[in-house]
Scaffold this motif. Structure first.
Motif, PDB file in Angstrom:
ATOM      1  N   MET A 177     -18.492   4.820  43.944  1.00 50.98           N
ATOM      2  CA  MET A 177     -19.463   4.133  43.084  1.00 50.98           C
ATOM      3  C   MET A 177     -19.814   2.763  43.679  1.00 50.98           C
ATOM      4  N   ASN A 178     -21.058   2.374  43.554  1.00 53.24           N
ATOM      5  CA  ASN A 178     -21.501   1.069  44.046  1.00 53.24           C
ATOM      6  C   ASN A 178     -20.838  -0.033  43.220  1.00 53.24           C
ATOM      7  N   MET A 179     -20.053  -0.873  43.910  1.00 58.43           N
ATOM      8  CA  MET A 179     -19.289  -1.908  43.211  1.00 58.43           C
ATOM      9  C   MET A 179     -20.204  -2.946  42.555  1.00 58.43           C
ATOM     10  N   ARG A 180     -21.456  -2.994  43.012  1.00 61.26           N
ATOM     11  CA  ARG A 180     -22.383  -3.943  42.411  1.00 61.26           C
ATOM     12  C   ARG A 180     -23.318  -3.260  41.416  1.00 61.26           C
ATOM     13  N   ALA A 181     -22.935  -2.051  40.999  1.00 58.59           N
ATOM     14  CA  ALA A 181     -23.783  -1.295  40.067  1.00 58.59           C
ATOM     15  C   ALA A 181     -24.085  -2.143  38.830  1.00 58.59           C
ATOM     16  N   LYS A 182     -25.316  -2.049  38.373  1.00 63.34           N
ATOM     17  CA  LYS A 182     -25.794  -2.870  37.263  1.00 63.34           C
ATOM     18  C   LYS A 182     -25.113  -2.443  35.966  1.00 63.34           C
ATOM     19  N   VAL A 183     -24.592  -3.409  35.239  1.00 65.31           N
ATOM     20  CA  VAL A 183     -23.937  -3.060  33.973  1.00 65.31           C
ATOM     21  C   VAL A 183     -25.004  -2.803  32.902  1.00 65.31           C
ATOM     22  N   ASP A 184     -24.614  -2.005  31.913  1.00 66.32           N
ATOM     23  CA  ASP A 184     -25.500  -1.678  30.802  1.00 66.32           C
ATOM     24  C   ASP A 184     -25.539  -2.868  29.837  1.00 66.32           C
ATOM     25  N   LYS A 185     -26.740  -3.415  29.605  1.00 67.34           N
ATOM     26  CA  LYS A 185     -26.898  -4.648  28.817  1.00 67.34           C
ATOM     27  C   LYS A 185     -26.355  -4.529  27.386  1.00 67.34           C
ATOM     28  N   PRO A 186     -26.715  -3.460  26.631  1.00 66.61           N
ATOM     29  CA  PRO A 186     -26.172  -3.356  25.267  1.00 66.61           C
ATOM     30  C   PRO A 186     -24.643  -3.290  25.235  1.00 66.61           C
ATOM     31  N   ARG A 187     -24.032  -2.548  26.185  1.00 71.39           N
ATOM     32  CA  ARG A 187     -22.562  -2.468  26.203  1.00 71.39           C
ATOM     33  C   ARG A 187     -21.960  -3.823  26.567  1.00 71.39           C
ATOM     34  N   GLU A 188     -22.591  -4.532  27.484  1.00 73.71           N
ATOM     35  CA  GLU A 188     -22.071  -5.858  27.852  1.00 73.71           C
ATOM     36  C   GLU A 188     -22.176  -6.813  26.664  1.00 73.71           C
ATOM     37  N   THR A 189     -23.275  -6.705  25.902  1.00 67.62           N
ATOM     38  CA  THR A 189     -23.435  -7.552  24.714  1.00 67.62           C
ATOM     39  C   THR A 189     -22.343  -7.226  23.693  1.00 67.62           C
ATOM     40  N   ALA A 190     -22.099  -5.932  23.483  1.00 67.20           N
ATOM     41  CA  ALA A 190     -21.036  -5.513  22.546  1.00 67.20           C
ATOM     42  C   ALA A 190     -19.682  -6.062  22.999  1.00 67.20           C
ATOM     43  N   LEU A 191     -19.440  -6.045  24.301  1.00 60.43           N
ATOM     44  CA  LEU A 191     -18.183  -6.561  24.854  1.00 60.43           C
ATOM     45  C   LEU A 191     -18.020  -8.049  24.544  1.00 60.43           C
ATOM     46  N   LYS A 192     -19.089  -8.809  24.744  1.00 56.58           N
ATOM     47  CA  LYS A 192     -19.022 -10.268  24.481  1.00 56.58           C
ATOM     48  C   LYS A 192     -18.753 -10.543  22.997  1.00 56.58           C
ATOM     49  N   ILE A 193     -19.363  -9.739  22.133  1.00 59.19           N
ATOM     50  CA  ILE A 193     -19.153  -9.913  20.684  1.00 59.19           C
ATOM     51  C   ILE A 193     -17.691  -9.595  20.325  1.00 59.19           C
ATOM     52  N   LEU A 194     -17.166  -8.495  20.870  1.00 60.25           N
ATOM     53  CA  LEU A 194     -15.767  -8.127  20.592  1.00 60.25           C
ATOM     54  C   LEU A 194     -14.802  -9.171  21.132  1.00 60.25           C
ATOM     55  N   TYR A 195     -15.134  -9.746  22.290  1.00 64.75           N
ATOM     56  CA  TYR A 195     -14.297 -10.816  22.855  1.00 64.75           C
ATOM     57  C   TYR A 195     -14.289 -12.016  21.887  1.00 64.75           C
ATOM     58  N   ASP A 196     -15.457 -12.357  21.367  1.00 65.75           N
ATOM     59  CA  ASP A 196     -15.587 -13.457  20.386  1.00 65.75           C
ATOM     60  C   ASP A 196     -14.708 -13.213  19.159  1.00 65.75           C
ATOM     61  N   ILE A 197     -14.764 -11.960  18.656  1.00 67.06           N
ATOM     62  CA  ILE A 197     -14.052 -11.627  17.411  1.00 67.06           C
ATOM     63  C   ILE A 197     -12.545 -11.528  17.657  1.00 67.06           C
ATOM     64  N   ASN A 198     -12.172 -10.733  18.664  1.00 60.36           N
ATOM     65  CA  ASN A 198     -10.743 -10.447  18.883  1.00 60.36           C
ATOM     66  C   ASN A 198      -9.982 -11.592  19.542  1.00 60.36           C
ATOM     67  N   GLU A 199     -10.659 -12.359  20.383  1.00 58.28           N
ATOM     68  CA  GLU A 199      -9.943 -13.422  21.123  1.00 58.28           C
ATOM     69  C   GLU A 199     -10.194 -14.819  20.549  1.00 58.28           C
ATOM     70  N   LYS A 200     -11.356 -15.016  19.927  1.00 59.01           N
ATOM     71  CA  LYS A 200     -11.673 -16.369  19.441  1.00 59.01           C
ATOM     72  C   LYS A 200     -11.693 -16.468  17.929  1.00 59.01           C
ATOM     73  N   GLY A 201     -11.446 -15.329  17.258  1.00 63.12           N
ATOM     74  CA  GLY A 201     -11.384 -15.353  15.786  1.00 63.12           C
ATOM     75  C   GLY A 201     -12.730 -15.500  15.099  1.00 63.12           C
ATOM     76  N   ALA A 202     -13.831 -15.146  15.780  1.00 64.59           N
ATOM     77  CA  ALA A 202     -15.163 -15.240  15.157  1.00 64.59           C
ATOM     78  C   ALA A 202     -15.301 -14.184  14.063  1.00 64.59           C
ATOM     79  N   TYR A 203     -16.134 -14.462  13.061  1.00 62.36           N
ATOM     80  CA  TYR A 203     -16.442 -13.454  12.037  1.00 62.36           C
ATOM     81  C   TYR A 203     -17.392 -12.434  12.639  1.00 62.36           C
TER      82      TYR A 203
END
Length: 455
Positions: free
Chosen positions: A1-27
């Motif tokens: 697989m191409n190591m620079r393959a473009k990430v899927d924008k909606p999944r990356e957004t979901a990841l950032k939101i989960l990081y906010d909630i699970n790691e930073k205690g965001a609502y």
């Protein structure tokens, strides 16, 4: 697989939101709204992101159990980014039907390359492929050896919560409750009949491509089965409806305010119940809507303007502090008390992970204080309604029984005639109702109505 393959924008957004909630205690709802405001996102992307975020939060306990079973590395040793990528991947594999295994695995690997390194991407791929192969035979705990642990893993709820409910409700009811907490809650709206008839709103929504049906119990409720971002709906912007579950609409029904009266809603943000009260009153009289937080008062202001309800007067005020100038002056007082929220877990799954037993004791003490303070404002012969969005007796019937025991000038009043026939329970004659998502198909709510004796 191409190591620079473009990430899927909606999944990356979901990841950032989960990081906010699970790691930073965001609502969850606040973090979600912040990221979904991105104009580059299509409505289909917003729906996908919302599903992944809430789905992953909902099943987090089970997902983490599976990671421990299938991973050579302990969860504590994983970077938070890789852990949340894994969680999202497992949610897509196990709890959605429409995402192919290859997409769930490949997109997770691309994210792992971006947020980790080559070794972490190989690790993510190996764990997900193993779980995908075992999907029909996952290693759940043995039910016969430990029912509470089995149910907690099977339905992704903390063990202490499951044990508490097993003691109170028994096994069959508890399993039904856990199951319904993982269902997707219906998107219910209340028609603003001061601006539009129900049939007119129905026609507009259907013309705009929405699938709409009648509410389960109430004439003024509609359920939209394919809602888009509500702020972008024209009918919402014009104030033709308010988003509100039928359990919450019932609170206004039980309060039963009359045009021309003065009503006080002591914990009113974000304004669903206050706006309903003003609507029942045909915009005649006064509704004082209070909240302790300035930013939440703004939400009530926005709803009031949008729905065209001039009689609502908002105030920043702490419900636990007595306001001497209102003592004995109010026709009807609503205490929609802060609570553990265990009746709305299907709407806010992070409640399962952010609440604990210590919280409950603290919340009960606050509820007691607010109820006692608010009762002072009720006129002789006036009405006091107490409601919560939880299913815990200490916060509900026990709280009301204690209040009545200490305040002999109040008594519970029969509410059967204020509710739809299909919802009348035996307790209604005693002045209160407890609703459950697994029994009633609407949010878990408690509503009690009391009257102050006329002097």
């Amino acid at each position: 697989m191409n190591m620079r393959a473009k990430v899927d924008k909606p999944r990356e957004t979901a990841l950032k939101i989960l990081y906010d909630i699970n790691e930073k205690g965001a609502y969850s709802n606040i973090s979600l709204n912040k990221y979904l405001n991105n104009p580059e996102l299509e409505s289909i992307d917003r729906a996908f992101i919302t599903d992944i975020v809430y789905g992953t939060l909902k099943w987090k306990y089970t997902i983490d159990y599976l990671i421990e079973k299938f991973s050579s590395i302990k969860i504590k040793k994983l970077s938070p980014w890789i852990l949340n990528i894994l969680r999202m991947g497992i949610y897509q594999l196990n709890y959605t039907d429409r995402i192919p295994v290859s997409a769930a695995c490949n997109e997770s690997v691309k994210l792992a390359v971006k947020y980790g390194h080559t070794a972490s991407s190989k690790y993510v791929n190996a764990v997900l492929r193993n779980i995908a192969r075992s999907k029909d035979n996952l290693p759940y705990p043995d039910r016969s050896k430990d029912t509470a642990y089995y149910l907690s893993i099977r339905y992704s709820h903390p063990v202490w919560m499951v044990k508490d409910w097993l003691d109170r409700f028994g096994e069959e009811f508890t399993e039904g409750l856990l199951k319904s907490n993982n269902d997707v809650a219906p998107f219910t709206v209340r028609v603003n009949d001061l601006k539009i008839s129900k049939q007119e709103l129905l026609d507009i929504l259907e013309k705009d491509g929405f699938e709409v049906e009648n509410g389960k119990y109430l004439d003024e409720a509609l359920i939209i089965s394919n809602p888009s971002a509500v702020q972008k709906m024209e009918a919402f912007a014009k104030g033709y409806f308010q988003v509100q579950d039928e359990s919450s609409i019932l609170v206004g029904k039980v309060l039963d305010p009359k045009p021309g009266e003065t009503i006080l809603d002591v914990c009113s943000a974000p304004g669903g119940k206050s706006t309903h009260i003003a609507q029942i009153m045909k915009n005649r009289g006064t509704v004082i809507s209070r909240d302790i937080h300035e930013h939440k008062i703004k939400l009530i202001e926005q709803a009031k303007e949008r729905l065209g309800l001039e009689i609502i007067k908002t105030e920043v005020y702490d419900a636990a502090v007595t306001d001497n100038k209102l003592e004995g002056k109010i026709d009807r007082v609503l205490v929609d008390a802060p609570c553990t929220g265990f009746g709305i877990i299907r709407r806010k799954p992070d409640i399962k992970w952010t609440r604990n037993l210590e919280d409950k004791a603290e919340i009960v003490a606050l509820q007691e204080k607010i109820l006692s303070t608010a009762s002072k404002y009720v006129k002789n012969g006036g009405v006091l309604v107490y409601s919560t969005c939880t299913i815990e007796p200490e916060e509900n019937e026990k709280a009301v029984e204690k209040f009545i025991g200490e305040n002999k000038d109040f008594y519970l009043e029969d509410i059967a005639n204020l509710l739809p026939d299909t919802l009348r329970k035996e307790s209604c004659g005693r002045g209160y109702i407890q609703l459950y998502p697994n029994i009633d198909g609407i949010d878990g709510f408690f509503i009690a109505r009391m009257r102050r004796r006329s002097k």
